[in-house]
Every structure is written in structure tokens, then in C-alpha cells.
Design a protein around this motif. Structure first.
Motif, PDB file in Angstrom:
ATOM      1  N   ALA A 149       0.840  -1.188   0.000  1.00  0.00           N
ATOM      2  CA  ALA A 149       0.000   0.000   0.000  1.00  0.00           C
ATOM      3  C   ALA A 149       0.873   1.235   0.000  1.00  0.00           C
ATOM      4  O   ALA A 149       0.548   2.244  -0.639  1.00  0.00           O
ATOM      5  CB  ALA A 149      -0.916  -0.006   1.207  1.00  0.00           C
ATOM      6  N   LEU A 150       1.994   1.151   0.688  1.00  0.00           N
ATOM      7  CA  LEU A 150       2.922   2.272   0.733  1.00  0.00           C
ATOM      8  C   LEU A 150       3.543   2.510  -0.639  1.00  0.00           C
ATOM      9  O   LEU A 150       3.690   3.661  -1.064  1.00  0.00           O
ATOM     10  CB  LEU A 150       4.021   1.965   1.759  1.00  0.00           C
ATOM     11  CG  LEU A 150       4.475   3.132   2.613  1.00  0.00           C
ATOM     12  CD1 LEU A 150       3.329   3.874   3.232  1.00  0.00           C
ATOM     13  CD2 LEU A 150       5.451   2.669   3.646  1.00  0.00           C
ATOM     14  N   LEU A 151       3.875   1.437  -1.321  1.00  0.00           N
ATOM     15  CA  LEU A 151       4.434   1.558  -2.674  1.00  0.00           C
ATOM     16  C   LEU A 151       3.402   2.146  -3.629  1.00  0.00           C
ATOM     17  O   LEU A 151       3.713   2.993  -4.462  1.00  0.00           O
ATOM     18  CB  LEU A 151       4.901   0.202  -3.196  1.00  0.00           C
ATOM     19  CG  LEU A 151       6.268  -0.251  -2.731  1.00  0.00           C
ATOM     20  CD1 LEU A 151       6.537  -1.681  -3.199  1.00  0.00           C
ATOM     21  CD2 LEU A 151       7.340   0.654  -3.274  1.00  0.00           C
ATOM     22  N   ALA A 152       2.166   1.669  -3.521  1.00  0.00           N
ATOM     23  CA  ALA A 152       1.092   2.185  -4.372  1.00  0.00           C
ATOM     24  C   ALA A 152       0.868   3.664  -4.071  1.00  0.00           C
ATOM     25  O   ALA A 152       0.658   4.478  -4.976  1.00  0.00           O
ATOM     26  CB  ALA A 152      -0.174   1.390  -4.155  1.00  0.00           C
ATOM     27  N   LEU A 153       0.931   4.008  -2.792  1.00  0.00           N
ATOM     28  CA  LEU A 153       0.758   5.400  -2.389  1.00  0.00           C
ATOM     29  C   LEU A 153       1.908   6.247  -2.932  1.00  0.00           C
ATOM     30  O   LEU A 153       1.695   7.352  -3.435  1.00  0.00           O
ATOM     31  CB  LEU A 153       0.684   5.487  -0.855  1.00  0.00           C
ATOM     32  CG  LEU A 153       0.276   6.821  -0.272  1.00  0.00           C
ATOM     33  CD1 LEU A 153      -1.103   7.237  -0.775  1.00  0.00           C
ATOM     34  CD2 LEU A 153       0.280   6.758   1.235  1.00  0.00           C
ATOM     35  N   GLY A 154       3.121   5.712  -2.857  1.00  0.00           N
ATOM     36  CA  GLY A 154       4.287   6.422  -3.382  1.00  0.00           C
ATOM     37  C   GLY A 154       4.184   6.597  -4.883  1.00  0.00           C
ATOM     38  O   GLY A 154       4.517   7.641  -5.439  1.00  0.00           O
ATOM     39  N   SER A 155       3.707   5.568  -5.579  1.00  0.00           N
ATOM     40  CA  SER A 155       3.547   5.627  -7.024  1.00  0.00           C
ATOM     41  C   SER A 155       2.502   6.673  -7.409  1.00  0.00           C
ATOM     42  O   SER A 155       2.684   7.440  -8.349  1.00  0.00           O
ATOM     43  CB  SER A 155       3.145   4.242  -7.526  1.00  0.00           C
ATOM     44  OG  SER A 155       2.865   4.272  -8.895  1.00  0.00           O
ATOM     45  N   LEU A 185       1.009  12.072  -9.161  1.00  0.00           N
ATOM     46  CA  LEU A 185       0.380  13.344  -8.801  1.00  0.00           C
ATOM     47  C   LEU A 185       1.377  14.487  -8.914  1.00  0.00           C
ATOM     48  O   LEU A 185       1.057  15.558  -9.423  1.00  0.00           O
ATOM     49  CB  LEU A 185      -0.196  13.252  -7.381  1.00  0.00           C
ATOM     50  CG  LEU A 185      -1.059  14.410  -6.907  1.00  0.00           C
ATOM     51  CD1 LEU A 185      -2.230  14.649  -7.861  1.00  0.00           C
ATOM     52  CD2 LEU A 185      -1.573  14.162  -5.513  1.00  0.00           C
ATOM     53  N   THR A 186       2.606  14.265  -8.458  1.00  0.00           N
ATOM     54  CA  THR A 186       3.656  15.282  -8.551  1.00  0.00           C
ATOM     55  C   THR A 186       3.934  15.614 -10.016  1.00  0.00           C
ATOM     56  O   THR A 186       4.082  16.782 -10.392  1.00  0.00           O
ATOM     57  CB  THR A 186       4.945  14.794  -7.856  1.00  0.00           C
ATOM     58  OG1 THR A 186       4.651  14.482  -6.497  1.00  0.00           O
ATOM     59  CG2 THR A 186       6.026  15.827  -7.916  1.00  0.00           C
TER      60      THR A 186
END
Length: 113
Positions: free
Chosen positions: A2-8, A13-14
Motif C-alpha cells: 500500500a505504501l508503494l502504491a501510495l508512493g507511485s 500526482l507530482t
């Protein structure tokens, strides 16, 4: 995970925000260009108005000069007519005086004859 998906998603978004920022910057540049173009058009119209006004003033000035020249010409014509009338009058007076002298001379010569 989930953290990787959030980071991706954060990276995506950036990237999207960066693209939006670039688009906004380009739009801002376009707005400045449009603003400068409007100023240019206004200045061009202002110069055209000034040129038209200068043309009207120049025409009026030339019209005034022409009117003055016409007035001077009329004045000269009047003076010439007046002078011609005086000369003709003097010639008529001289002719009359010559006739009188001629008549007097004829009378004297007939008186002596």
C-alpha cells in the motif's frame, strides 16, 4: 505494498502538478503576450489618430495660406484696376488739354494770317 502504491500515486500526482504548473506558466506567458499585443494595437490606433489629426491640421493650414494668397491677389487686382483707371483718367485729361492747346494754336495762327 500500500505504501508503494501510495508512493507511485504520489509520483504520478507530482508529475501531473508539474505539468499543470508548466501549462499555467505557458498560459501566463500567453496572457502577457496578449496584453502586450493589445497595448501595441492601442498605441498603433493612437498613432493613426494622431497622424489623421496632423493631416487635418496641415490641410487647414494650407487652406489658410491659400485663402491669404487669394486675398492678396484680389487686393493686388484692385490696386492694378485703380491705377489703370487713374492712368486712363490722366490720359483723357492730357488729351483734352492737348486739344485745347491745338485749338488755341489754330486760332492764333488764323489770327496772324
Amino acid at each position: 505494498r500500500a505504501l508503494l502504491a501510495l508512493g507511485s500515486r504520489f509520483d504520478a500526482l507530482t508529475k501531473s502538478l508539474t505539468q499543470l504548473s508548466e501549462v499555467a506558466s505557458k498560459l501566463n506567458g500567453s496572457e502577457r503576450i496578449a496584453s502586450e499585443f493589445e497595448k501595441f494595437q492601442e498605441r498603433q490606433q493612437s498613432l493613426a489618430r494622431e497622424r489623421d489629426e496632423a493631416g487635418r491640421l496641415e490641410q487647414a493650414e494650407w487652406r489658410g495660406v491659400l485663402e491669404k494668397l487669394m486675398a492678396l491677389r484680389e487686393e493686388d487686382s484692385k490696386r492694378e484696376r485703380s491705377l489703370a483707371e487713374k492712368v486712363l483718367s490722366q490720359m483723357a485729361a492730357d488729351r483734352s488739354e492737348l486739344r485745347e492747346l491745338l485749338a488755341a494754336t489754330k486760332e492764333e495762327s488764323t489770327a496772324h494770317a
